[in-house]
Design an enzyme around this catalytic site. Structure first.
Site, PDB file in Angstrom:
ATOM      1  N   GLU A  70     -50.813  -0.410 -38.276  1.00  0.00           N
ATOM      2  CA  GLU A  70     -50.554  -1.349 -37.171  1.00  0.00           C
ATOM      3  C   GLU A  70     -51.629  -2.429 -37.075  1.00  0.00           C
ATOM      4  OE1 GLU A  70     -50.432   0.314 -33.186  1.00  0.00           O
ATOM      5  OE2 GLU A  70     -49.726  -1.599 -32.393  1.00  0.00           O
ATOM      6  N   ASP A  90     -50.241   4.594 -37.264  1.00  0.00           N
ATOM      7  CA  ASP A  90     -50.487   4.043 -35.929  1.00  0.00           C
ATOM      8  C   ASP A  90     -51.717   4.781 -35.412  1.00  0.00           C
ATOM      9  OD1 ASP A  90     -50.508   3.142 -33.344  1.00  0.00           O
ATOM     10  OD2 ASP A  90     -48.330   3.278 -33.088  1.00  0.00           O
ATOM     11  N   ILE A  92     -53.643   4.542 -32.751  1.00  0.00           N
ATOM     12  CA  ILE A  92     -53.465   5.022 -31.369  1.00  0.00           C
ATOM     13  C   ILE A  92     -52.067   4.607 -30.944  1.00  0.00           C
ATOM     14  CG2 ILE A  92     -54.196   4.872 -28.958  1.00  0.00           C
ATOM     15  CD1 ILE A  92     -56.997   4.356 -29.803  1.00  0.00           C
ATOM     16  N   ASP A  93     -51.176   5.561 -30.834  1.00  0.00           N
ATOM     17  CA  ASP A  93     -49.855   5.246 -30.299  1.00  0.00           C
ATOM     18  C   ASP A  93     -49.922   5.574 -28.809  1.00  0.00           C
ATOM     19  OD1 ASP A  93     -47.228   4.270 -30.593  1.00  0.00           O
ATOM     20  OD2 ASP A  93     -46.506   6.308 -30.279  1.00  0.00           O
ATOM     21  N   THR A  95     -51.608   2.813 -26.752  1.00  0.00           N
ATOM     22  CA  THR A  95     -52.868   2.120 -26.433  1.00  0.00           C
ATOM     23  C   THR A  95     -52.966   1.800 -24.940  1.00  0.00           C
ATOM     24  OG1 THR A  95     -53.029   1.200 -28.643  1.00  0.00           O
ATOM     25  CG2 THR A  95     -54.237   0.039 -26.932  1.00  0.00           C
ATOM     26  N   ASP A 220     -44.778   3.199 -35.255  1.00  0.00           N
ATOM     27  CA  ASP A 220     -44.555   4.023 -34.057  1.00  0.00           C
ATOM     28  C   ASP A 220     -43.678   5.232 -34.374  1.00  0.00           C
ATOM     29  OD1 ASP A 220     -45.795   2.231 -32.117  1.00  0.00           O
ATOM     30  OD2 ASP A 220     -44.059   0.917 -32.348  1.00  0.00           O
TER      31      ASP A 220
HETATM   32  O1  LIG Z   1     -48.760  -0.314 -29.392  1.00  0.00           O
HETATM   33  P1  LIG Z   1     -48.772   1.175 -29.380  1.00  0.00           P
HETATM   34  O2  LIG Z   1     -49.220   1.725 -30.695  1.00  0.00           O
HETATM   35  O3  LIG Z   1     -49.461   1.762 -28.208  1.00  0.00           O
HETATM   36  O4  LIG Z   1     -47.248   1.672 -29.335  1.00  0.00           O
HETATM   37  C1  LIG Z   1     -46.143   1.383 -28.516  1.00  0.00           C
HETATM   38  C2  LIG Z   1     -45.333   2.594 -28.117  1.00  0.00           C
HETATM   39  O5  LIG Z   1     -45.271   3.564 -29.057  1.00  0.00           O
HETATM   40  C3  LIG Z   1     -43.971   2.155 -27.670  1.00  0.00           C
HETATM   41  O6  LIG Z   1     -43.046   3.198 -27.545  1.00  0.00           O
HETATM   42  C4  LIG Z   1     -44.124   1.402 -26.406  1.00  0.00           C
HETATM   43  O7  LIG Z   1     -42.947   1.004 -25.844  1.00  0.00           O
HETATM   44  C5  LIG Z   1     -45.127   0.282 -26.486  1.00  0.00           C
HETATM   45  O8  LIG Z   1     -44.498  -0.851 -27.047  1.00  0.00           O
HETATM   46  C6  LIG Z   1     -46.375   0.590 -27.278  1.00  0.00           C
HETATM   47  O9  LIG Z   1     -46.974  -0.607 -27.590  1.00  0.00           O
HETATM   48 MG   LIG Z   2     -47.520   2.541 -31.490  1.00  0.00          MG
HETATM   49 MG   LIG Z   3     -50.930   1.696 -31.796  1.00  0.00          MG
END
Ligand SMILES: O=P(O)(O)O[C@H]1[C@H](O)[C@@H](O)[C@H](O)[C@H](O)[C@@H]1O
Ligand SMILES: [Mg+2]
Ligand SMILES: [Mg+2]
Length: 281
Positions: A70, A90, A92-93, A95, A220
């Site tokens: 990412e 990813d 940090i999923d 953030t 993601d």
């Molecule tokens: O940007 P990160 O890695 O935190 O990932 C996303 C989430 O995983 C989405 O489901 C969510 O809907 C958000 O768009 C979020 O940005």
């Molecule tokens: Mg993500």
């Molecule tokens: Mg992320």
């Protein structure tokens, strides 16, 4: 039969664990927040540090492998999925959750060969849950096998979705119109964990029946999508066709009956594909 990708999968689990320690440590201090495509598309130094940690360690061990990460894509690297072994990361999923200390934050690592996900690792850092799926060999959380819910009726289901970071008025209208139809079916409940990877693990665990979202990216969902199918669930596109990990659209459900009842409510739209952008939004 020996598993060709066992070493890579073991490495992914070890590095996800280490990344989780970095995330937990960072949560104890101040988090400097920066933005990417808009004021609500957040990134922190921890996202960047964790991604580099994972990529460096994989490169040392598997020098021929490729990466889609990412934060690397945000920095201008291509988002090309070829037939070569590719790690989709990813760091940090969730953030936004991390920034606010909302306790659902995951490290997500998918591994593709011939454009198929061979294994997926999702480490839910604050719950200390290590989700691992291997194609054809099942999905597990902390070593325990995962199985989707056997509910077939959407009206007795919990559905998970997210608003994402798209505030284009037409997209927001479509998201609300879809959600309204789902709420009024009615379903038992609608939830959002704030991370696609954990949402997919909730489907795989049987805690919810379905998850859908438009606007997510390949990093993601690469790992979590395999968690769902290996736990017995299904993936569809939001218009009912085959899922395409680069399309930024997904319906994940415990079975076809529930998936069908979801996609028929959705007011679909098509964000720019991950593989069509010079760098992601
Ligand atoms: O940007 P990160 O890695 O935190 O990932 C996303 C989430 O995983 C989405 O489901 C969510 O809907 C958000 O768009 C979020 O940005
Ligand atoms: Mg993500
Ligand atoms: Mg992320």
């Amino acid at each position: 039969m020996a598993d060709q990708w066992q070493n890579a999968m073991d490495h992914a689990v070890a590095i996800a664990q280490k990344a989780g320690e970095v995330v937990r440590e960072a949560l104890r201090g101040d988090r400097k927040v920066m933005t990417k495509s808009s004021s609500i598309d957040l990134v922190t130094q921890t996202d960047q540090k964790v991604e580099q940690l994972i990529i460096q360690s994989v490169k040392e061990r598997f020098p021929a492998h490729r990466f889609i990460g990412e934060e690397s894509v945000a920095a201008g690297e291509p988002c090309d999925l070829t037939d070569q072994p590719t790690w989709i990361i990813d760091p940090i999923d969730g953030t936004t959750n991390f920034v606010h200390a909302f306790p659902f934050v995951a490290v997500s690592i998918g591994f593709c060969v011939d454009k198929k996900v061979e294994f997926g690792v999702v480490y839910s850092c604050l719950e200390d849950k290590m989700f691992v799926a291997r194609r054809g060999r099942g999905a597990f959380c902390n070593g325990e096998p995962l199985k989707v819910s056997d509910q077939e009726d959407i009206k007795r289901s919990i559905v998970v979705t997210e608003f994402g970071s798209n505030r284009d008025p037409d997209a927001v209208d479509r998201i609300f119109s879809s959600l309204r139809k789902i709420v009024c079916l009615p379903v038992h409940g609608v939830r959002s964990a704030g991370t696609a990877a954990i949402n997919l693990c909730l489907v795989a665990s049987g805690s919810v029946e379905a998850y859908y979202e438009i606007g997510i990216h390949v990093w993601d969902i690469a790992a979590g999508s395999l968690m769902v199918t290996e736990a017995g669930g299904v993936l569809l596109d939001v218009e009912g066709g085959d899922v395409d990990l680069m399309s930024r659209r997904i319906v994940a459900a415990n079975n076809r009956a529930v998936a069908g009842q979801i996609f028929r409510q959705l007011d679909a739209f098509s964000p720019p594909r991950d593989d069509a952008l010079p760098s992601h939004e």
